[in-house]
Design a protein around this motif. Sequence first.
Motif, mmCIF file in Angstrom:
data_model
loop_
_atom_site.group_PDB
_atom_site.id
_atom_site.type_symbol
_atom_site.label_atom_id
_atom_site.label_comp_id
_atom_site.label_asym_id
_atom_site.label_seq_id
_atom_site.Cartn_x
_atom_site.Cartn_y
_atom_site.Cartn_z
ATOM 1 N N THR A 70 18.637 12.113 63.536
ATOM 2 C CA THR A 70 18.887 13.386 64.195
ATOM 3 C C THR A 70 20.321 13.851 63.942
ATOM 4 O O THR A 70 21.074 13.203 63.212
ATOM 5 C CB THR A 70 18.574 13.282 65.709
ATOM 6 O OG1 THR A 70 18.577 14.599 66.271
ATOM 7 C CG2 THR A 70 19.579 12.415 66.461
ATOM 8 N N GLY A 71 20.676 14.958 64.547
ATOM 9 C CA GLY A 71 21.995 15.552 64.358
ATOM 10 C C GLY A 71 21.879 17.025 64.690
ATOM 11 O O GLY A 71 20.787 17.595 64.585
ATOM 12 N N GLY A 72 22.975 17.621 65.095
ATOM 13 C CA GLY A 72 22.946 19.040 65.441
ATOM 14 C C GLY A 72 22.693 19.904 64.219
ATOM 15 O O GLY A 72 22.700 19.406 63.086
ATOM 16 N N ILE A 73 22.471 21.176 64.450
ATOM 17 C CA ILE A 73 22.256 22.120 63.343
ATOM 18 C C ILE A 73 23.426 22.026 62.352
ATOM 19 O O ILE A 73 24.584 21.985 62.770
ATOM 20 C CB ILE A 73 22.062 23.566 63.865
ATOM 21 C CG1 ILE A 73 21.768 24.518 62.699
ATOM 22 C CG2 ILE A 73 23.251 24.059 64.699
ATOM 23 C CD1 ILE A 73 21.315 25.913 63.132
ATOM 24 N N LEU B 108 32.707 22.520 61.339
ATOM 25 C CA LEU B 108 32.174 22.285 59.994
ATOM 26 C C LEU B 108 30.675 22.596 59.955
ATOM 27 O O LEU B 108 30.165 23.169 58.990
ATOM 28 C CB LEU B 108 32.453 20.825 59.606
ATOM 29 C CG LEU B 108 32.059 20.362 58.204
ATOM 30 C CD1 LEU B 108 32.733 21.208 57.131
ATOM 31 C CD2 LEU B 108 32.430 18.882 58.012
ATOM 32 N N ARG B 109 29.967 22.236 61.024
ATOM 33 C CA ARG B 109 28.529 22.525 61.090
ATOM 34 C C ARG B 109 28.284 24.027 61.092
ATOM 35 O O ARG B 109 27.357 24.525 60.437
ATOM 36 C CB ARG B 109 27.924 21.871 62.334
ATOM 37 C CG ARG B 109 27.835 20.347 62.179
ATOM 38 C CD ARG B 109 27.601 19.645 63.503
ATOM 39 N NE ARG B 109 26.635 20.355 64.304
ATOM 40 C CZ ARG B 109 26.573 20.300 65.647
ATOM 41 N NH1 ARG B 109 27.428 19.550 66.323
ATOM 42 N NH2 ARG B 109 25.673 20.972 66.289
ATOM 43 N N GLN B 110 29.118 24.769 61.831
ATOM 44 C CA GLN B 110 28.969 26.234 61.849
ATOM 45 C C GLN B 110 29.211 26.805 60.455
ATOM 46 O O GLN B 110 28.452 27.654 59.979
ATOM 47 C CB GLN B 110 29.963 26.853 62.842
ATOM 48 C CG GLN B 110 29.501 26.711 64.279
ATOM 49 C CD GLN B 110 30.625 26.928 65.273
ATOM 50 O OE1 GLN B 110 31.774 26.530 65.037
ATOM 51 N NE2 GLN B 110 30.313 27.547 66.402
ATOM 52 N N LYS B 111 30.262 26.322 59.788
ATOM 53 C CA LYS B 111 30.609 26.818 58.460
ATOM 54 C C LYS B 111 29.471 26.536 57.465
ATOM 55 O O LYS B 111 29.055 27.403 56.701
ATOM 56 C CB LYS B 111 31.906 26.123 58.008
ATOM 57 C CG LYS B 111 32.578 26.766 56.824
ATOM 58 C CD LYS B 111 33.885 26.077 56.487
ATOM 59 C CE LYS B 111 33.655 25.151 55.307
ATOM 60 N NZ LYS B 111 34.809 24.347 54.930
ATOM 61 N N ARG B 112 28.923 25.309 57.502
ATOM 62 C CA ARG B 112 27.829 24.960 56.585
ATOM 63 C C ARG B 112 26.589 25.797 56.848
ATOM 64 O O ARG B 112 25.902 26.222 55.926
ATOM 65 C CB ARG B 112 27.455 23.485 56.770
ATOM 66 C CG ARG B 112 28.454 22.522 56.184
ATOM 67 C CD ARG B 112 27.986 21.113 56.503
ATOM 68 N NE ARG B 112 28.900 20.110 56.010
ATOM 69 C CZ ARG B 112 29.006 18.896 56.521
ATOM 70 N NH1 ARG B 112 28.263 18.543 57.558
ATOM 71 N NH2 ARG B 112 29.854 18.033 56.012
ATOM 72 N N THR B 113 26.287 26.007 58.144
ATOM 73 C CA THR B 113 25.054 26.731 58.475
ATOM 74 C C THR B 113 25.186 28.204 58.082
ATOM 75 O O THR B 113 24.239 28.802 57.555
ATOM 76 C CB THR B 113 24.726 26.579 59.972
ATOM 77 O OG1 THR B 113 24.767 25.195 60.311
ATOM 78 C CG2 THR B 113 23.346 27.122 60.284
ATOM 79 N N LEU B 114 26.380 28.774 58.301
ATOM 80 C CA LEU B 114 26.604 30.171 57.886
ATOM 81 C C LEU B 114 26.397 30.317 56.383
ATOM 82 O O LEU B 114 25.801 31.291 55.915
ATOM 83 C CB LEU B 114 28.034 30.598 58.233
ATOM 84 C CG LEU B 114 28.268 31.247 59.595
ATOM 85 C CD1 LEU B 114 29.753 31.537 59.780
ATOM 86 C CD2 LEU B 114 27.451 32.532 59.760
#
Length: 203
Positions: free
Chosen positions: A7-10, A136-142
Amino acid sequence: MLKIGITGGIGSGKSIVCRCFQLLDVPVYDSDARAKWVMHGDPELREGLISTFGPNTFDAQGNLDRPYLAQRVFHNQEELAKLNALVHPQVRKDFHRWLEAHAQAPYILKEAALMFESTAYTQVDHVLTVSAPVALRQKRTLARDPHRTAQDIDAIIHKQLPEEERLRRSQFVLYNDDRQLVLPQVIQLHQTFLGLASNSSHH
Ligand SMILES: CC(C)(COP(=O)(O)OP(=O)(O)OC[C@H]1O[C@@H](n2cnc3c(N)ncnc32)[C@H](O)[C@@H]1O)[C@@H](O)C(=O)NCCC(=O)NCCS
Ligand SMILES: Nc1ncnc2c1ncn2[C@@H]1O[C@H](COP(=O)(O)OP(=O)(O)OP(=O)(O)O)[C@@H](O)[C@H]1O
């Protein structure tokens, strides 16, 4: 057979990590993809979705209208709970069928974004979390999802468990934080899981 949940966040990198394990011949159950497949293919579930979310849930070709459903549920806790209650029991059943088809493998991975938010964690022996800082997760998802705004991503993050909680409840962690290499961590975990699998098969 040993069952490891992943698992892991978005945007944490679950899918990319799962691809590494697949290269080592480990079968991976992708809960999200299977959820979509079940939503598309199970007539009873289809009916349930239409009666809950209206005829627009499926487009003219009969495909699930994901952006429509995302708009309905990701900004509304009650609607999301209704969707989960319809979909998650069917995914549990599908997982059981899938396990039977992979009974020969020493261990399998079950990938689920919502490991602890759903009952997925009860169907595995241990959980591995892929961890990365939220910025970093926000940047990757964007970068990956051009149709989502920063606000959309924040709304999804707030519908998921906080990172500390997820880590507290997992037995293994893989850091995908642009500081530590992913592949050596995957190989080390693979050795550990094979060891655990052979121990448990001797009992
Ligand atoms: C609502 C749907 C149609 C939106 O599709 P869309 O293509 O816009 O988003 P996508 O599936 O890529 O999800 C985006 C991110 O939201 C998160 N997410 C997905 N479903 C959920 C949920 N039920 N609750 C909280 N977060 C979720 C995941 O981290 C995912 O990476 C889709 O997410 C869906 O069918 N969800 C229900 C199935 C489900 O619960 N899947 C999660 C694992 S079983
Ligand atoms: N170590 C990395 N270096 C560069 N890019 C990465 C790395 N890890 C992940 N990415 C990229 O970041 C994005 C998110 O990764 P991925 O799709 O694997 O996340 P996920 O955890 O499966 O997300 P979701 O919960 O949304 O399904 C992808 O575009 C992926 O290619």
